[in-house]
Write a protein that holds these residues in place. Structure first.
Motif, short mmCIF file in Angstrom:
data_model
loop_
_atom_site.label_atom_id
_atom_site.label_comp_id
_atom_site.label_asym_id
_atom_site.label_seq_id
_atom_site.Cartn_x
_atom_site.Cartn_y
_atom_site.Cartn_z
N LEU A 85 -6.87 6.75 15.77
CA LEU A 85 -5.45 7.03 15.56
C LEU A 85 -5.13 6.78 14.10
N ARG A 86 -4.10 7.47 13.62
CA ARG A 86 -3.57 7.16 12.31
C ARG A 86 -2.09 6.85 12.44
N LEU A 87 -1.74 5.63 12.08
CA LEU A 87 -0.34 5.24 12.06
C LEU A 87 0.25 5.50 10.68
N SER A 88 1.51 5.90 10.66
CA SER A 88 2.23 6.10 9.41
C SER A 88 3.48 5.24 9.39
N CYS A 89 3.87 4.82 8.21
CA CYS A 89 5.09 4.04 8.01
C CYS A 89 5.84 4.67 6.85
N ALA A 90 6.91 5.35 7.16
CA ALA A 90 7.72 6.00 6.13
C ALA A 90 8.86 5.08 5.73
N ALA A 91 8.95 4.79 4.44
CA ALA A 91 9.95 3.85 3.93
C ALA A 91 11.06 4.57 3.19
N SER A 92 12.26 4.05 3.32
CA SER A 92 13.39 4.54 2.54
C SER A 92 14.30 3.37 2.22
N GLY A 93 15.07 3.52 1.15
CA GLY A 93 16.01 2.45 0.78
C GLY A 93 15.40 1.35 -0.05
N ILE A 94 14.12 1.47 -0.39
CA ILE A 94 13.46 0.48 -1.25
C ILE A 94 12.68 1.22 -2.33
N THR A 95 12.37 0.49 -3.40
CA THR A 95 11.45 1.02 -4.41
C THR A 95 10.05 0.77 -3.88
N PHE A 96 9.55 1.74 -3.15
CA PHE A 96 8.33 1.57 -2.36
C PHE A 96 7.18 1.03 -3.19
N SER A 97 7.02 1.53 -4.38
CA SER A 97 5.87 1.16 -5.21
C SER A 97 5.92 -0.30 -5.68
N SER A 98 7.02 -0.98 -5.44
CA SER A 98 7.13 -2.40 -5.82
C SER A 98 6.80 -3.35 -4.68
N TYR A 99 6.53 -2.81 -3.52
CA TYR A 99 6.33 -3.62 -2.32
C TYR A 99 4.89 -3.60 -1.85
N ALA A 100 4.38 -4.79 -1.49
CA ALA A 100 3.15 -4.85 -0.73
C ALA A 100 3.47 -4.37 0.69
N MET A 101 2.52 -3.68 1.28
CA MET A 101 2.71 -3.16 2.63
C MET A 101 1.67 -3.77 3.56
N SER A 102 2.10 -4.06 4.76
CA SER A 102 1.20 -4.64 5.74
C SER A 102 1.43 -4.02 7.11
N TRP A 103 0.41 -4.11 7.92
CA TRP A 103 0.51 -3.77 9.33
C TRP A 103 0.23 -5.04 10.13
N TYR A 104 1.10 -5.31 11.09
CA TYR A 104 0.93 -6.40 12.03
C TYR A 104 0.86 -5.80 13.43
N ARG A 105 0.40 -6.59 14.35
CA ARG A 105 0.42 -6.15 15.75
C ARG A 105 0.74 -7.34 16.66
N GLN A 106 1.31 -7.00 17.79
CA GLN A 106 1.63 -8.02 18.78
C GLN A 106 1.29 -7.51 20.17
N ALA A 107 0.36 -8.18 20.80
CA ALA A 107 -0.03 -7.84 22.16
C ALA A 107 0.80 -8.66 23.13
N PRO A 108 0.94 -8.20 24.37
CA PRO A 108 1.75 -8.94 25.36
C PRO A 108 1.26 -10.38 25.50
N GLY A 109 2.19 -11.32 25.41
CA GLY A 109 1.85 -12.72 25.58
C GLY A 109 1.19 -13.37 24.39
#
Length: 117
Positions: A18-42
Motif C-alpha cells: 500500500l502507499r499512504l499519502s498525507c496532503a498538507a495545507s495551511g502550513i509551510t510544508f517544507s519547514s516541517y518534519a513529517m512522520s507516520w504513526y500507527r495505533q493498533a486496537p488496545g
C-alpha cells in the motif's frame, strides 16, 4: 486552518503493498518534519517512520525497516509511506504528523490499514 489529510488505506492480503499519502495545507510544508504513526486496537500509538524537512534524513521503527519507505514531495505538500511485504501485525490506524516545534505540531485524522487474508 491547518489540515493533514491521509489517504490510501484499505484492506490488503499479507505480503501485499500500500502507499499512504498525507496532503498538507495551511502550513509551510517544507519547514516541517513529517512522520507516520500507527495505533493498533488496545495498543499505544507508535512511531513508524519520520523524515526531516528537506528529506535528507529518515528514521524507521525496527519493525518496519526494509519494508516501509517514507518520502515527501515538498512541491506537492505531500508525504508518503510506501509499505511492502505487509503483515497482519501492521494492521492499525495510520496517522500523519507534521512537527516544527513543540507547539507547531499537527495530526491528521488517520486512515485504516487492515492486513488480512
Amino acid at each position: 486552518e491547518v489540515q493533514l489529510v491521509e489517504s490510501g488505506g484499505g484492506l490488503v492480503q499479507p505480503g501485499g503493498s500500500l502507499r499512504l499519502s498525507c496532503a498538507a495545507s495551511g502550513i509551510t510544508f517544507s519547514s516541517y518534519a513529517m512522520s507516520w504513526y500507527r495505533q493498533a486496537p488496545g495498543k499505544e500509538r507508535e512511531l513508524v517512520a519520520s523524515i526531516t524537512s528537506a528529506g535528507g534524513n529518515t528514521h524507521y521503527a525496527d519493525s518496519v525497516k526494509g519494508r516501509f519507505t517514507i518520502s515527501r514531495d515538498n512541491a506537492r505538500n505531500t508525504a508518503y509511506l510506501h509499505m511492502n511485504s505487509l503483515k497482519p501485525g501492521d494492521t492499525a490506524v495510520y496517522y500523519c504528523n507534521a512537527r516544527r516545534t513543540s507547539y507547531l505540531d499537527y495530526w491528521g485524522q488517520g486512515t485504516q490499514v487492515t492486513i488480512s487474508s
